[in-house]
Each structure stands twice: as C-alpha cells, then as structure tokens.
Design a protein around this motif. Structure first.
Motif, mmCIF file in Angstrom:
data_model
loop_
_atom_site.group_PDB
_atom_site.id
_atom_site.type_symbol
_atom_site.label_atom_id
_atom_site.label_comp_id
_atom_site.label_asym_id
_atom_site.label_seq_id
_atom_site.Cartn_x
_atom_site.Cartn_y
_atom_site.Cartn_z
ATOM 1 N N SER A 102 0.830 -1.209 0.000
ATOM 2 C CA SER A 102 0.000 0.000 0.000
ATOM 3 C C SER A 102 0.858 1.250 0.000
ATOM 4 C CB SER A 102 -0.925 0.001 1.223
ATOM 5 O OG SER A 102 -1.802 -1.108 1.201
ATOM 6 N N LEU A 103 1.978 1.214 0.729
ATOM 7 C CA LEU A 103 2.891 2.348 0.740
ATOM 8 C C LEU A 103 3.438 2.607 -0.666
ATOM 9 C CD1 LEU A 103 4.522 4.480 2.307
ATOM 10 C CD2 LEU A 103 6.267 2.729 2.690
ATOM 11 N N ALA A 116 -6.643 8.609 -4.676
ATOM 12 C CA ALA A 116 -6.867 7.499 -3.750
ATOM 13 C C ALA A 116 -7.185 6.239 -4.549
ATOM 14 C CB ALA A 116 -8.021 7.820 -2.798
ATOM 15 N N PHE A 117 -7.160 5.095 -3.872
ATOM 16 C CA PHE A 117 -7.453 3.824 -4.523
ATOM 17 C C PHE A 117 -7.954 2.837 -3.478
ATOM 18 C CE2 PHE A 117 -3.090 3.869 -3.113
ATOM 19 C CZ PHE A 117 -2.918 2.646 -2.484
ATOM 20 N N TYR A 118 -8.616 1.795 -3.951
ATOM 21 C CA TYR A 118 -9.115 0.743 -3.066
ATOM 22 C C TYR A 118 -8.201 -0.481 -3.155
ATOM 23 C CZ TYR A 118 -13.550 3.222 -2.400
ATOM 24 O OH TYR A 118 -14.512 4.142 -2.066
ATOM 25 N N THR A 119 -7.959 -1.109 -2.004
ATOM 26 C CA THR A 119 -7.134 -2.315 -1.955
ATOM 27 C C THR A 119 -7.692 -3.264 -0.901
ATOM 28 O OG1 THR A 119 -4.931 -3.182 -1.395
ATOM 29 C CG2 THR A 119 -5.576 -1.126 -0.345
ATOM 30 N N PRO A 120 -7.596 -4.571 -1.111
ATOM 31 C CA PRO A 120 -8.064 -5.513 -0.086
ATOM 32 C C PRO A 120 -7.111 -5.604 1.105
ATOM 33 C CG PRO A 120 -7.125 -6.703 -1.935
ATOM 34 C CD PRO A 120 -7.178 -5.265 -2.347
ATOM 35 N N SER A 146 -4.586 5.942 14.714
ATOM 36 C CA SER A 146 -5.017 6.082 13.321
ATOM 37 C C SER A 146 -6.533 6.110 13.231
ATOM 38 C CB SER A 146 -4.459 4.927 12.489
ATOM 39 O OG SER A 146 -4.965 3.693 12.951
ATOM 40 N N ALA A 147 -7.040 6.854 12.256
ATOM 41 C CA ALA A 147 -8.483 6.977 12.058
ATOM 42 C C ALA A 147 -9.012 5.810 11.225
ATOM 43 C CB ALA A 147 -8.795 8.291 11.361
ATOM 44 N N PRO A 148 -10.292 5.476 11.384
ATOM 45 C CA PRO A 148 -10.892 4.444 10.521
ATOM 46 C C PRO A 148 -10.877 4.887 9.064
ATOM 47 C CG PRO A 148 -12.300 4.934 12.418
ATOM 48 C CD PRO A 148 -11.244 5.999 12.379
ATOM 49 N N LYS A 149 -10.781 3.918 8.163
ATOM 50 C CA LYS A 149 -10.781 4.205 6.737
ATOM 51 C C LYS A 149 -12.049 3.658 6.093
ATOM 52 C CE LYS A 149 -5.731 4.019 6.548
ATOM 53 N NZ LYS A 149 -4.543 3.311 6.022
ATOM 54 N N GLU A 150 -12.428 4.265 4.998
ATOM 55 C CA GLU A 150 -13.612 3.806 4.278
ATOM 56 C C GLU A 150 -13.394 2.402 3.734
ATOM 57 O OE1 GLU A 150 -15.837 4.678 0.049
ATOM 58 O OE2 GLU A 150 -14.818 6.356 1.036
ATOM 59 N N VAL A 151 -14.375 1.547 3.929
ATOM 60 C CA VAL A 151 -14.348 0.193 3.364
ATOM 61 C C VAL A 151 -15.554 0.051 2.444
ATOM 62 C CG1 VAL A 151 -14.473 -2.286 3.844
ATOM 63 C CG2 VAL A 151 -13.148 -0.777 5.354
ATOM 64 N N TYR A 159 -12.891 -3.816 0.206
ATOM 65 C CA TYR A 159 -11.662 -3.078 -0.087
ATOM 66 C C TYR A 159 -11.596 -1.848 0.811
ATOM 67 C CZ TYR A 159 -11.461 -5.862 -4.391
ATOM 68 O OH TYR A 159 -11.408 -6.889 -5.292
ATOM 69 N N VAL A 160 -10.398 -1.494 1.212
ATOM 70 C CA VAL A 160 -10.190 -0.304 2.037
ATOM 71 C C VAL A 160 -9.630 0.822 1.172
ATOM 72 C CG1 VAL A 160 -7.878 -1.064 2.752
ATOM 73 C CG2 VAL A 160 -9.102 0.613 4.122
ATOM 74 N N LEU A 161 -10.070 2.047 1.430
ATOM 75 C CA LEU A 161 -9.623 3.202 0.663
ATOM 76 C C LEU A 161 -8.310 3.730 1.242
ATOM 77 C CD1 LEU A 161 -10.431 5.238 -1.612
ATOM 78 C CD2 LEU A 161 -11.358 6.681 0.217
ATOM 79 N N GLU A 162 -7.282 3.807 0.403
ATOM 80 C CA GLU A 162 -5.991 4.384 0.782
ATOM 81 C C GLU A 162 -5.758 5.653 -0.034
ATOM 82 O OE1 GLU A 162 -3.966 3.619 3.086
ATOM 83 O OE2 GLU A 162 -4.212 1.489 3.589
ATOM 84 N N THR A 163 -5.278 6.689 0.618
ATOM 85 C CA THR A 163 -5.035 7.959 -0.065
ATOM 86 C C THR A 163 -3.607 8.029 -0.601
ATOM 87 O OG1 THR A 163 -4.479 8.964 2.071
ATOM 88 C CG2 THR A 163 -6.746 9.214 1.281
#
Length: 266
Positions: A102-103, A116-120, A146-151, A159-163
C-alpha cells in the motif's frame, strides 16, 4: 535541461524545516546516503519522511533520527531500528504505519495524480478499522491513533480506501543518470526509488555514473527525467554498508549448500 548540480550540499540547500521527504531505499539497499548526509549537515529539522523503514539505527535515515531532525515518519517496517522505537514510545516521534504494498502504491498514485485507490490489504484489521498508535506521550500513554478508513464492497470482496502520498522533495539513488534526469537503477536497488521520485514535487537524484543525453537507450530508462529536477554525481563505491552480513561454513567442493541451521550471522 541540464539538471546537474555541483554537490549534494547545493542540491539539498533549500529543504526547509518541516518539509516532507519521500526517500528511496529498502533497508540499506539503494539509499541516497550522500543526500541524507548533506541534509544532516544542512540542519533542516521537523521533517516528515516517507520511506519503507526509516533507516537502520544510525545509518541511512537513522542519522537524521539520532540527530532529532525527524518528527514524523510514514513507513512500512520499523522493527530493525531501535532508535525509532525509543523515540516513538517516548512521544518524540509520530509514526504512521502502512502495509508495504500500500505504501508503494500510495507513492505511485501521488506521482501520477491519482488521489486514492481501493485495496483488499488491511481489511478486517486495525489498518482499516483504525486504532493503531500514532503517537505516545513521554509516559508511554497512547495520545493519538489512526483513524478508521472507508471500506467498500466490490463484487464479493471488501476493499479499504488508501489515499495517495506526495512530498515536497524526493531523495533517490540511481546507478546511472543523464543530464536530463533519466535514471537507471541497479537490480534490487530499484526498490522504492522510482516511486519516491514520482511522489516528490522536487526530486533530487544522486547517481554513480553520469552520462550524456542519448547514451541511455530509451528502453533501458527506469525512470524518465520528467520526474527528476536535480542530479548530483557521487562516488560509486561510497557508503554501501551491509545491513546483515550472513555467511555459512566453508564446505568441500561439490558439497551441497549448508542447511539454514548452519548459517551464521556476523
């Protein structure tokens, strides 16, 4: 179009206090040692670094940690750095942990203008749900997480949203570069370097060999010069330490390689 600067010191001279840096390297492989050392001498502080592992104790980015120059790191693996652990657990360093893949994609996305993008990766864990300690106080109490992320669900998979990640400066090391900033990396030293270069608004590349434009075949360019603003030449054999020196006992010719339990670490 000539992006060559005379020295590493001149290349990093305008990195200000509080700047964000995307830094190439994996462990001690492909690390821009000359630029990091020049930055140490330059004196910038309050830095945020984006890198796989933020150096190894007092090497690579570790020299900036020991000098108290880094206030936050966005990294994937921090287990091999005792100074980072000490600063983190004593409230002197903010740490944002991100899965390694993800990094890498967050840096690439930042460099290509994808927000941003979605990843499992991370679904069902604290990566998505939040709660990973980001900062401690001096007494070892967690003061920020850390804050919750959109799933979001696509098909039958969550999938989780990563910025995306961008940085004020990218610091990278390449084997070969030309005056236009086109770069070639050596084997595994390629690692996070192209991604860090893409994410930097101003990217500085230290290169072991400088060639003239056109000498690198177009198909051999690993990173085009459009992502690089400054090039500085460094000594090819300088500053290439081995993170873990592992050997095995000598055997007679023709003997199969030793088993893992015979491996020794120096």
């Amino acid at each position: 179009m000539d992006k060559v600067v005379p020295s590493a010191a001149e290349a990093v001279a305008d990195i200000a206090d509080g700047a964000t840096l995307a830094v190439g390297g994996f462990g001690l492989c492909g690390v821009p040692f000359a630029l990091i050392d020049a930055l140490l001498a330059q004196g910038a502080t309050g830095l945020t670094t984006i890198s796989n592992n933020c150096g190894v104790d007092d090497q690579a980015l570790g020299v900036l940690l020991y000098a108290g120059r880094i206030s936050k790191t966005i990294s994937s693996f921090v287990g091999g750095n005792k100074e980072l652990a000490r600063l983190y657990l004593s409230g002197q360093l903010e740490v944002e942990l991100t899965p390694q893949g993800s990094l890498a994609e967050r840096l690439r996305a930042g460099g290509t203008g994808i927000p941003a993008f979605y990843t499992p990766t991370g679904v069902g864990t604290l990566v998505a749900e939040g709660g990973i300690p980001v900062r401690y106080d001096a007494d070892g109490n967690v003061v920020a997480t850390s804050a919750p992320k959109e799933v979001r669900r696509f098909g039958d998979t969550d999938y989780v949203l990563e910025t995306a990640l961008t940085a004020d400066f990218g610091l990278v090391r390449a084997a070969v570069g030309d005056r236009h900033g086109n770069l070639v990396f050596e084997a595994s030293a390629r690692n996070f370097n192209p991604l860090a270069a893409m994410a930097g608004r101003v990217t500085i590349a230290e290169v072991e060999e400088l060639v003239e434009p056109g000498e690198i075949p177009p198909g051999s360019v690993h990173l085009p010069g459009v992502y690089v603003q400054r090039v500085v030449v460094v000594e090819p054999g300088a500053a290439k330490p081995i993170e873990k020196h592992t050997t095995r006992p000598r055997t007679a010719p023709g003997t199969p390689a030793a088993a893992g339990d015979e491996t020794t670490e120096a």
